[in-house]
Scaffold this active site. Structure first.
Site, mmCIF file in Angstrom:
data_model
loop_
_atom_site.group_PDB
_atom_site.id
_atom_site.type_symbol
_atom_site.label_atom_id
_atom_site.label_comp_id
_atom_site.label_asym_id
_atom_site.label_seq_id
_atom_site.Cartn_x
_atom_site.Cartn_y
_atom_site.Cartn_z
ATOM 1 N N GLY A 72 0.818 -1.202 0.000
ATOM 2 C CA GLY A 72 0.000 0.000 0.000
ATOM 3 C C GLY A 72 0.851 1.252 0.000
ATOM 4 O O GLY A 72 0.468 2.283 0.561
ATOM 5 N N LEU A 87 -1.871 7.421 1.204
ATOM 6 C CA LEU A 87 -1.515 8.451 2.182
ATOM 7 C C LEU A 87 -0.550 7.909 3.229
ATOM 8 O O LEU A 87 0.540 8.447 3.436
ATOM 9 C CB LEU A 87 -2.783 8.978 2.852
ATOM 10 N N GLY A 144 0.839 4.685 3.477
ATOM 11 C CA GLY A 144 1.938 3.901 2.924
ATOM 12 C C GLY A 144 3.034 4.758 2.329
ATOM 13 O O GLY A 144 4.229 4.476 2.488
ATOM 14 N N SER A 195 -7.148 0.321 12.692
ATOM 15 C CA SER A 195 -7.862 1.592 12.768
ATOM 16 C C SER A 195 -8.490 1.733 14.146
ATOM 17 O O SER A 195 -8.812 0.739 14.799
ATOM 18 C CB SER A 195 -8.960 1.640 11.697
ATOM 19 N N SER A 196 -8.681 2.961 14.574
ATOM 20 C CA SER A 196 -9.319 3.196 15.867
ATOM 21 C C SER A 196 -10.771 2.745 15.892
ATOM 22 O O SER A 196 -11.355 2.582 16.966
ATOM 23 C CB SER A 196 -9.240 4.679 16.224
ATOM 24 N N CYS A 197 -11.370 2.500 14.710
ATOM 25 C CA CYS A 197 -12.774 2.087 14.680
ATOM 26 C C CYS A 197 -12.961 0.647 15.144
ATOM 27 O O CYS A 197 -14.095 0.170 15.235
ATOM 28 C CB CYS A 197 -13.370 2.268 13.288
ATOM 29 N N TYR A 234 -15.919 -2.593 8.091
ATOM 30 C CA TYR A 234 -14.490 -2.267 8.054
ATOM 31 C C TYR A 234 -13.827 -2.634 9.375
ATOM 32 O O TYR A 234 -12.732 -3.223 9.395
ATOM 33 C CB TYR A 234 -14.325 -0.777 7.769
ATOM 34 N N LYS A 262 -10.725 -5.345 10.201
ATOM 35 C CA LYS A 262 -9.488 -4.982 10.884
ATOM 36 C C LYS A 262 -9.272 -5.824 12.141
ATOM 37 O O LYS A 262 -8.144 -6.221 12.460
ATOM 38 C CB LYS A 262 -9.497 -3.491 11.232
ATOM 39 N N HIS A 288 -12.287 10.945 3.908
ATOM 40 C CA HIS A 288 -12.490 11.149 5.333
ATOM 41 C C HIS A 288 -12.791 12.619 5.604
ATOM 42 O O HIS A 288 -12.681 13.471 4.731
ATOM 43 C CB HIS A 288 -11.251 10.705 6.111
ATOM 44 N N TRP A 337 -22.122 18.042 7.500
ATOM 45 C CA TRP A 337 -22.972 17.007 8.103
ATOM 46 C C TRP A 337 -22.934 17.062 9.628
ATOM 47 O O TRP A 337 -21.906 17.357 10.241
ATOM 48 C CB TRP A 337 -22.487 15.632 7.670
#
Length: 322
Positions: free
Chosen positions: A11, A15, A17, A108-110, A137, A141, A180, A203
């Site tokens: 990757g 961004l 990678g 990821s933090s998610c 997602y 992860k 994002h 939003w």
């Protein structure tokens, strides 16, 4: 770790990678490997196997993933879980099969529950329901983290996982629907400025709290982990008795989405109004990482948010601006 060690950055054109690739170069590593999706499709197990058999990388940083913001995650749910799980399974398994010395998997933090105690600690994994909008997602992860832990315990591999907070910086995705929040705001305010619009509508309510980390800071953290961290050093046992080895990477600072939007507006130079559409979803109300474990190992972020946004906007202007 030798400076001529063969390091595969999966990757490397994205961004994160790209930042990691540049960080390895800054640290003097001269034997980096990268392949585009046209050269090696990581969703295809045979292509991944053939690549590892041919190139025989000693170290792997797995950054490649299908990513996006709230809209993309909620719209392309099947693609997000399928493509990400296939990439992870193929690369991590090939690394085990071909004797890779160390693999760093970026999550990821998610992965953490929507309402987990803040700041988010590594021990909170799988202790509650996930945020529905990006659940596919997150599940993918989590599967990658668990695969690394399982292979470490069964096969004696040295596979570790890092959980970055929200990233931004040079090379970001500025797609009008699939980006994002921070790059999306940069694009929207820039286009509003260029068109002479009198307002920008965003939003949600602007109230959610978010943490942001500049991509070069994450890149330095990843090189730091590859050089200094091993599974045996990072492993910990959670309350359920499960051995885990993932570690958080964040800035340790949070802002509201409203404060973020106002900062972007100021950096871009848009002089119109900022309005909020409360009928749209906010997503997770707060998401701040507890990065004390990596801080204790000796890593600290360097780039402040406003400076990072200014650098990101200059990158946007170079690539898309007039």
């Amino acid at each position: 770790m030798s400076k001529d060690a063969k390091i595969y950055v999966a990757g490397h054109l994205g961004l994160v990678g790209g930042g990691i690739w540049r960080a390895f170069e800054r640290h003097g590593y001269n034997n980096l490997i990268g392949r585009s999706i046209d050269e090696v499709n990581l969703i295809n197990q045979q292509e991944v196997e053939e690549f590892f058999a041919s190139e025989k990388p000693e170290f792997v940083v797995l950054v490649a993933a299908k990513v996006g913001g709230i809209h993309a995650n909620d719209t392309y749910r099947g693609q997000f879980i399928y493509e990400n799980m296939m990439i992870e399974m193929n690369v991590i398994h090939a690394a085990k099969e071909h004797g890779v010395k160390k693999l760093l998997f970026l999550g990821s933090s998610c992965i953490y529950p929507k309402l987990a105690p803040q700041p988010l600690k590594e021990e909170s994994l799988l202790t509650g329901p996930l945020e529905p909008t990006n659940e596919p997602y997150a599940i993918a992860k989590i599967a990658g983290i668990r695969l690394c832990d399982a292979y470490n315990r069964q096969y004696g591999t040295n596979f570790i996982s890092a959980m970055p907070t929200n990233m931004y910086g040079p090379g970001d995705n500025y797609h009008p629907e699939n980006s994002h929040v921070l790059p999306a705001l940069i694009r929207r305010f820039h286009e509003a400025k260029e068109s002479g619009a009198d307002k920008v509508v965003c939003w949600g309510t602007g109230s959610p709290l978010r943490e942001f980390l500049y991509s070069d800071d994450l890149a330095e953290a990843c090189v730091f982990l590859v050089e200094n961290a091993n599974y045996e050093d990072m492993a910990f046992t959670d309350e359920s008795g499960t051995v885990q080895s993932h570690i958080n990477i964040g800035s340790g600072k949070e802002v509201t989405i409203k404060e973020l939007a106002e900062t972007v507006k100021d950096v871009v130079g848009f002089e119109g109004d900022l309005e909020w559409d409360a009928s749209k979803p906010d997503g997770t109300p707060r998401k701040l990482m507890d990065s004390s474990r990596i801080n204790a190992l000796g890593w600290q972020p360097q780039v402040e948010l406003r400076e990072g946004i200014a650098r990101a906007y200059q990158d946007f202007l170079t690539r898309y601006g007039k």
